[in-house]
Design a protein around this motif. Sequence first.
Motif: not given
Length: 169
Positions: A58, A61, A65, A67, A112-113
């Motif tokens: 997290w 992310r 940015g 992931s 995000y992924r």
Amino acid sequence: MNRQNLLFLANYNVWATQRLAKHLNQLTDEALLQDVGLHFKSIHGTLNHLLLGEHYLWYPRFKDGVSNRYALDSLIEPDPQKCIQALLDRAPLWIDFIQNLNAERLHELLHYRRGNGEALTLAFTPTLMHVFNHGTHHRGQITAAMTYLGHECPELDMVYMLAEQHRHQ
């Protein structure tokens, strides 16, 4: 939810992590590693999951940015004591992040992924709230496991932090 509310949650996260760590540091590695039937098996497994989720998934992310792709049970820190210390060291990063966050960002989306590569787009602020709620959930599991093992566990209800703050005013 505004910045002050998020800062409150981030401060609670630090307070609860510190309070839990004081009690966890009294347990042996054997107790921390014992399978007590939690989703991540042991207290250490759950602490490792908190470290992974909050700080390896997290935080990047939200902040950068990025992931990172880990399974939710990936072993980040095999040493239980180092895992506790890593949580203590990293929890305040959320406070700094929120304090320095552009206020407009609170109303944007987070792209995000997931670990499996699936792309998601969620509301930024409620998703940030999830991070702190997630920590509360797993700390509750850990305190239940401590009780099961016959160890004293701390009271982590938010109202105890509020009372503590009130006494220091």
